[in-house]
Write an enzyme that holds these catalytic residues in place. Structure first.
Site, PDB file in Angstrom:
ATOM      1  N   GLY A 167       0.784  -1.238   0.000  1.00 21.35           N
ATOM      2  CA  GLY A 167       0.000   0.000   0.000  1.00 21.35           C
ATOM      3  C   GLY A 167       0.812   1.281   0.000  1.00 21.35           C
ATOM      4  N   GLU A 205       3.652   4.415   6.032  1.00 21.90           N
ATOM      5  CA  GLU A 205       2.440   3.617   5.819  1.00 21.90           C
ATOM      6  C   GLU A 205       1.440   4.398   4.973  1.00 21.90           C
ATOM      7  OE1 GLU A 205       1.109   0.864   5.970  1.00 21.90           O
ATOM      8  OE2 GLU A 205       1.533  -0.290   7.773  1.00 21.90           O
ATOM      9  N   ASP A 206       0.582   3.682   4.270  1.00 22.72           N
ATOM     10  CA  ASP A 206      -0.511   4.342   3.563  1.00 22.72           C
ATOM     11  C   ASP A 206      -1.665   4.632   4.514  1.00 22.72           C
ATOM     12  OD1 ASP A 206      -0.776   1.579   3.771  1.00 22.72           O
ATOM     13  OD2 ASP A 206      -2.090   1.419   2.032  1.00 22.72           O
ATOM     14  N   ASP A 249      -5.386   1.747  10.461  1.00 21.90           N
ATOM     15  CA  ASP A 249      -6.814   1.498  10.685  1.00 21.90           C
ATOM     16  C   ASP A 249      -7.018   1.078  12.141  1.00 21.90           C
ATOM     17  OD1 ASP A 249      -9.436   0.711  10.626  1.00 21.90           O
ATOM     18  OD2 ASP A 249      -9.285  -0.492   8.820  1.00 21.90           O
ATOM     19  N   LYS A 307      -7.462   6.380  10.409  1.00 27.91           N
ATOM     20  CA  LYS A 307      -8.892   6.214  10.699  1.00 27.91           C
ATOM     21  C   LYS A 307      -9.165   6.443  12.188  1.00 27.91           C
ATOM     22  CE  LYS A 307     -10.708   3.379   7.024  1.00 27.91           C
ATOM     23  NZ  LYS A 307     -11.485   2.163   6.745  1.00 27.91           N
ATOM     24  N   PHE A 357     -14.397   2.554   3.815  1.00 22.01           N
ATOM     25  CA  PHE A 357     -13.426   1.800   3.029  1.00 22.01           C
ATOM     26  C   PHE A 357     -12.965   2.667   1.858  1.00 22.01           C
ATOM     27  CE2 PHE A 357     -11.954  -1.229  -0.114  1.00 22.01           C
ATOM     28  CZ  PHE A 357     -11.124  -2.019   0.675  1.00 22.01           C
ATOM     29  N   ASP A 414      -5.962  -0.704  -2.013  1.00 23.39           N
ATOM     30  CA  ASP A 414      -6.651  -1.577  -2.964  1.00 23.39           C
ATOM     31  C   ASP A 414      -8.003  -2.075  -2.462  1.00 23.39           C
ATOM     32  OD1 ASP A 414      -5.424  -3.365  -0.955  1.00 23.39           O
ATOM     33  OD2 ASP A 414      -6.145  -4.968  -2.271  1.00 23.39           O
ATOM     34  N   ARG A 447      -5.232   0.445  -6.885  1.00 22.95           N
ATOM     35  CA  ARG A 447      -4.035   1.042  -6.278  1.00 22.95           C
ATOM     36  C   ARG A 447      -3.501   2.178  -7.147  1.00 22.95           C
ATOM     37  NH1 ARG A 447      -2.152  -2.398  -2.062  1.00 22.95           N
ATOM     38  NH2 ARG A 447      -2.451  -4.619  -2.432  1.00 22.95           N
TER      39      ARG A 447
HETATM   40  C1  PRP Z   1      -2.949  -2.238   5.146  1.00 24.22           C
HETATM   41  C2  PRP Z   1      -2.068  -1.028   5.371  1.00 24.22           C
HETATM   42  C3  PRP Z   1      -1.466  -1.270   6.713  1.00 24.22           C
HETATM   43  C4  PRP Z   1      -2.525  -2.089   7.426  1.00 24.22           C
HETATM   44  C5  PRP Z   1      -3.264  -1.206   8.362  1.00 24.22           C
HETATM   45  O1  PRP Z   1      -2.187  -3.250   4.566  1.00 24.22           O
HETATM   46  O2  PRP Z   1      -1.098  -0.865   4.375  1.00 24.22           O
HETATM   47  O3  PRP Z   1      -0.258  -1.977   6.629  1.00 24.22           O
HETATM   48  O4  PRP Z   1      -3.430  -2.603   6.427  1.00 24.22           O
HETATM   49  O5  PRP Z   1      -4.273  -1.912   9.051  1.00 24.22           O
HETATM   50  P1  PRP Z   1      -4.362  -1.993  10.645  1.00 24.22           P
HETATM   51  O6  PRP Z   1      -4.066  -0.637  11.207  1.00 24.22           O
HETATM   52  O7  PRP Z   1      -5.812  -2.388  10.886  1.00 24.22           O
HETATM   53  O8  PRP Z   1      -3.421  -3.053  11.131  1.00 24.22           O
HETATM   54  P2  PRP Z   1      -2.833  -4.548   3.874  1.00 24.22           P
HETATM   55  O9  PRP Z   1      -2.771  -5.687   4.864  1.00 24.22           O
HETATM   56  O10 PRP Z   1      -4.193  -4.226   3.325  1.00 24.22           O
HETATM   57  O11 PRP Z   1      -1.806  -4.889   2.712  1.00 24.22           O
HETATM   58  P3  PRP Z   1      -1.369  -4.019   1.425  1.00 24.22           P
HETATM   59  O12 PRP Z   1      -0.582  -2.841   1.945  1.00 24.22           O
HETATM   60  O13 PRP Z   1      -0.518  -4.965   0.640  1.00 24.22           O
HETATM   61  O14 PRP Z   1      -2.612  -3.598   0.676  1.00 24.22           O
END
Ligand code: PRP
Length: 190
Positions: free
Chosen positions: A55, A110-111, A114, A142, A163, A170, A176
């Protein structure tokens, strides 16, 4: 046999979106602001940006180019052992850093944060390697994450608990490559 993608044009992507929350210009302006903060905070220190795949690819690339100083970049890929869409906070390393971070100033990029579970695990893992510092940059945060104990030093945008896709984020590995952050139209889910 040669694999061929279905042709997708910009109007196909646009019709999948419900609402743009953050425009490309807003992202770019905010990254420029935060870059000035980072340059000030890390003046005289080495800086290693650690992007979390996949991400963070877009924000890492743009943040790095917005920084008017030397940096190094490295990447981690991690996978959460969750059930369905729920993150458990138990994480497996799919690709570790190539860099020894002992004595280094690390800024995790980080992107989105959550639940914050991924980040909690990551900070604990990286801190155990003896870095000079570990700080966090996230483009999006978030509401649940705002209540976390983990300190996030640089936050691009606080967003509602919806979302979102685009700019690295993604839905089922797609969207993405959108330039904006947007919510998806309901027909995409059904
Ligand atoms: C997403 C995002 C963070 C994580 C955040 O990654 O990039 O790493 O979720 O979520 P949290 O705060 O609830 O732990 P994802 O697992 O979707 O993988 P990606 O980056 O490959 O899309």
């Amino acid at each position: 046999m040669v694999w061929q993608a279905d042709p997708v044009d910009a109007s196909d992507l646009e019709s999948d979106l419900a609402k743009t929350l953050i425009t490309p210009e807003e992202i770019s302006d905010r990254l420029a602001e935060l870059s000035r903060d980072i340059e000030r905070d890390y003046e005289g220190k080495d800086l290693l940006l650690v992007g979390v795949l996949k991400g963070a690819v877009m924000v890492m690339a743009d943040l790095a180019r917005s920084l008017d100083r030397h940096i190094e970049m490295d990447w981690m890929a991690i996978s959460s052992y969750g059930s369905g869409t729920t993150s458990s906070g138990v994480v497996r390393i799919l690709k570790d850093l190539d860099t020894d971070i002992t004595g280094r100033h690390v800024l995790v990029v980080e992107d989105i944060v959550d639940t914050g579970l991924t980040l909690s695990w990551l900070i604990s893992n990286l801190s155990s390697r003896g870095p000079a510092s570990v700080e966090i940059f996230t483009l999006l945060r978030k509401p649940d994450a705002q209540r976390m104990q983990v300190k996030v030093n640089y936050v691009g945008f606080e967003i509602p608990d919806e979302f979102v896709v685009g700019y690295g984020l993604d839905y089922d590995q797609r969207y993405r490559n959108l330039r904006q952050i947007a919510t998806l139209a309901s027909h995409v889910y059904s």
